[in-house]
Design an enzyme around this catalytic site. Structure first.
Site, mmCIF file in Angstrom:
data_model
loop_
_atom_site.group_PDB
_atom_site.id
_atom_site.type_symbol
_atom_site.label_atom_id
_atom_site.label_comp_id
_atom_site.label_asym_id
_atom_site.label_seq_id
_atom_site.Cartn_x
_atom_site.Cartn_y
_atom_site.Cartn_z
ATOM 1 N N CYS A 125 20.257 -28.041 -8.361
ATOM 2 C CA CYS A 125 20.920 -29.011 -9.248
ATOM 3 C C CYS A 125 22.317 -28.639 -9.712
ATOM 4 C CB CYS A 125 20.063 -29.242 -10.486
ATOM 5 S SG CYS A 125 18.601 -30.206 -10.153
ATOM 6 N N ARG A 134 20.546 -8.729 -11.799
ATOM 7 C CA ARG A 134 19.806 -9.527 -12.785
ATOM 8 C C ARG A 134 19.491 -8.743 -14.052
ATOM 9 N NH1 ARG A 134 19.492 -15.069 -11.660
ATOM 10 N NH2 ARG A 134 19.461 -15.329 -9.430
HETATM 11 C C1 UDX Z 1 17.933 -26.724 -13.783
HETATM 12 C C2 UDX Z 1 17.817 -27.256 -15.223
HETATM 13 O O1 UDX Z 1 17.462 -26.191 -16.101
HETATM 14 C C3 UDX Z 1 16.787 -28.364 -15.277
HETATM 15 O O2 UDX Z 1 16.728 -28.907 -16.581
HETATM 16 C C4 UDX Z 1 17.167 -29.453 -14.274
HETATM 17 O O3 UDX Z 1 16.199 -30.468 -14.244
HETATM 18 C C5 UDX Z 1 17.306 -28.862 -12.882
HETATM 19 O O4 UDX Z 1 18.242 -27.779 -12.897
HETATM 20 P P1 UDX Z 1 16.496 -25.068 -12.253
HETATM 21 O O5 UDX Z 1 17.591 -25.237 -11.260
HETATM 22 O O6 UDX Z 1 15.084 -25.213 -11.799
HETATM 23 O O7 UDX Z 1 16.685 -26.125 -13.447
HETATM 24 O O8 UDX Z 1 16.608 -23.613 -12.895
HETATM 25 P P2 UDX Z 1 17.292 -22.958 -14.185
HETATM 26 O O9 UDX Z 1 16.247 -22.267 -14.950
HETATM 27 O O10 UDX Z 1 18.150 -23.909 -14.928
HETATM 28 O O11 UDX Z 1 18.207 -21.829 -13.514
HETATM 29 C C6 UDX Z 1 19.320 -22.140 -12.708
HETATM 30 C C7 UDX Z 1 20.038 -20.883 -12.270
HETATM 31 O O12 UDX Z 1 20.705 -20.259 -13.367
HETATM 32 C C8 UDX Z 1 19.110 -19.814 -11.686
HETATM 33 O O13 UDX Z 1 19.708 -19.246 -10.544
HETATM 34 C C9 UDX Z 1 18.987 -18.800 -12.801
HETATM 35 O O14 UDX Z 1 18.693 -17.513 -12.336
HETATM 36 C C10 UDX Z 1 20.376 -18.883 -13.413
HETATM 37 N N1 UDX Z 1 20.432 -18.445 -14.833
HETATM 38 C C11 UDX Z 1 19.716 -19.097 -15.790
HETATM 39 C C12 UDX Z 1 21.245 -17.364 -15.189
HETATM 40 O O15 UDX Z 1 21.917 -16.765 -14.348
HETATM 41 N N2 UDX Z 1 21.308 -16.989 -16.517
HETATM 42 C C13 UDX Z 1 20.615 -17.639 -17.497
HETATM 43 O O16 UDX Z 1 20.736 -17.246 -18.670
HETATM 44 C C14 UDX Z 1 19.782 -18.719 -17.114
#
Ligand code: UDX
Ligand code: ADP
Length: 480
Positions: A272, A447
């Protein structure tokens, strides 16, 4: 009995329909897809996606009021409410290439709905699509309506992978956008009634169509922006000796900012964030808002910078060359608790290391060897097409092997790169790993999951994102 049909049995359609079916025993829910293998997997014990808690939910309602089928036309024609949850890839050619959404699959679904419908339908847009898609779909349907009435609703999905089931059971909000006409309001109410089976009324927000569509893009852009902001800070922390976790903690304590989504990382991934921001950028450009477009573009640029910075850090720490050296890659999924690799930062990091001629041994607890090889050979943006339409990957990348566990991946390696925050990476036997690696042995933690002090005591040279640098790294060439 109300009948729901969902077109598209993917990461969004599958879990969302399973939770609706579980909470609404009086509603029949059928999920359809053009992919025969995907539907067979949903009908087997080996579901096509890994999501904690999903198995249990599906088990309880499959065959009761939840069905998976490839007989798309039959189920669409029988349904009262049709969710459309098909792929919306980024266009790779023509107008808006590299930014705009390709609505081929959406359009073909809409035309099929128009062809087979014999009764009035509520059509719910569930995939992420750019603002005003609903209007385009509405036009296709009404121009082919044969007297049938269609109401289009936008009901964006906010679930995050890895926590999809809990997000669906207890959503922060459910957003329903629709036309502000008497028929539009009736359709909104019908969908509201579905969610009201388990979602408190005050969490169901209704808006006009465009607000709902834009809110989805805006929410994802804001979330991604937080990560790019903290990742930008992580580079400054490394340069100055500050610790990004301490900075995030202090910043997040401000109740106006809040503590969530402030973990520095090797970069964000997932289906997304990048795609939605690109859509937002395209929409801004189309509306003559170049400055606004550039503002959001920067969130993606910082994300690309963070992935490059990581690769440069690895190479520069290892005497400026990784040529012929084995590097163990720990984790390939874009985050923990999912087998999904769409836009995972691991792809760019691995490609970067391969560009410097490293040999990679990759381990991920949920991602298949096939998927990794496909990801490393696929062109940018090709991932978001139904699998049978994706270009076949030629032969696997030669310098890449896939390992069964972390110990195999690290055996005789010069370095480990942790690219996904799987819990098991916190509790590996790092003494055993160290003993089986080449020396000096490096750990690059993308990470921030390992206990740095403990690893340094064992003898590792450790790099963590945004943390005070290991004395070894301080003496190596600076990274851009
Ligand atoms: C996201 C949105 O959170 C969700 O509401 C929407 O419907 C779809 O897109 P998703 O892509 O499943 O969800 O995962 P998310 O938990 O948002 O993480 C996205 C990316 O950001 C991951 O690669 C995660 O590792 C990274 N991330 C997340 C970070 O690097 N740091 C953080 O603090 C949080
Ligand atoms: P998401 O993460 O948005 O759920 P996925 O790619 O996981 O995206 O799922 C989209 C699904 O939609 C795929 O399984 C694909 O086969 C299916 N699909 C695409 N076009 C059509 C169509 N016209 N009819 C039925 N299913 C479709």
């Amino acid at each position: 009995m109300v009948k729901i049909c969902c077109i598209g049995a993917g990461y969004v359609g599958g879990p969302t329909m399973a939770v609706i079916a579980l909470n609404c025993p009086s509603i029949e829910v059928v999920v359809v897809d053009i992919s025969v293998t995907r539907i067979s997997a949903w009908n087997s014990d080996q579901l096509p996606i890994y999501e904690p808690g999903l198995n249990e939910v599906v088990k309880q309602c499959k065959g009761r009021n939840l069905f998976f089928s490839t007989d798309i036309e039959k189920h669409v024609s029988e349904a009262d409410i049709i969710f459309v949850s098909v792929n919306t890839p980024t266009k790779t050619r023509g107008l808006g290439a590299g930014k705009a959404a390709d609505l081929t699959y959406w359009e073909s679904a809409a035309r099929m709905i128009a062809d087979v419908s014999k009764s009035n339908k509520i059509v719910v847009e569930k995939s992420t699509v750019p603002v005003k898609t609903a209007e385009a779909i509405e036009r296709i349907l009404t121009h082919n309506s044969k007297g049938i009435k269609y109401q289009i609703l936008s009901n964006p999905e906010f679930l995050a992978e890895g926590t999809a089931i809990q997000d669906l059971f207890k959503p922060d909000r459910v957003l329903i956008g629709g036309r502000e006409t008497p028929d539009g309001l009736k359709a909104i109410q019908a969908l509201k009634d579905v969610y009201a089976h388990w979602v408190p009324e005050d969490r169901i927000i209704t808006t006009n169509l465009w607000s709902a569509e834009l809110s989805k893009l805006a929410a994802n852009a804001f979330l991604a922006q937080r990560i790019s902001s903290v990742n930008a800070m992580s580079a400054l922390c490394e340069a100055t000796g500050a610790d990004v976790s301490q900075v995030s903690h202090a910043v997040g304590k401000d109740s106006r900012i809040g503590p969530k989504f402030l973990n520095a990382s090797v970069g964000f991934g997932g289906s997304c964030f990048q795609k939605d921001i690109l859509n937002l950028v395209y929409i801004c450009e189309c509306n003559g808002l170049a400055e606004v477009a550039n503002y959001w573009k920067q969130v993606i640029k910082v994300n690309d910078y963070q992935k490059n910075r990581f690769v440069n850090r690895v190479v520069s720490s290892m005497f400026n060359t990784v040529s012929g050296k084995k590097i163990g890659i720990m984790g390939f999924a874009f985050k923990k608790d999912t087998g999904d690799t769409r836009e995972t930062p691991a792809i760019d990091v691995c490609k970067g290391l391969l560009g410097d001629k490293a040999r990679l041994s990759i381990y991920d607890p949920q991602v298949t060897a096939d998927q990794i090889q496909r990801d490393l050979t696929m062109n940018k943006f090709d991932w978001d097409h139904p699998i049978h339409l994706q270009p076949m990957s030629p032969t696997g990348v030669k310098q890449v092997s896939i390992a069964w566990d972390a110990y195999e991946a690290s055996k005789d390696a010069h370095a480990l790169c942790i690219l996904t925050e799987w819990d098991e990476f916190k509790t590996l036997d790092y003494r055993r790993i160290f003993d089986n690696m080449q020396k000096p042995a490096f750990v690059f933690d993308g990470r921030n999951v390992v206990n740095v002090e403990m690893l340094r005591d064992i003898g590792f040279i450790v790099y963590s994102i945004g943390k005070p640098l290991d004395p070894w790294l301080k003496n190596m060439p600076a990274v851009a």
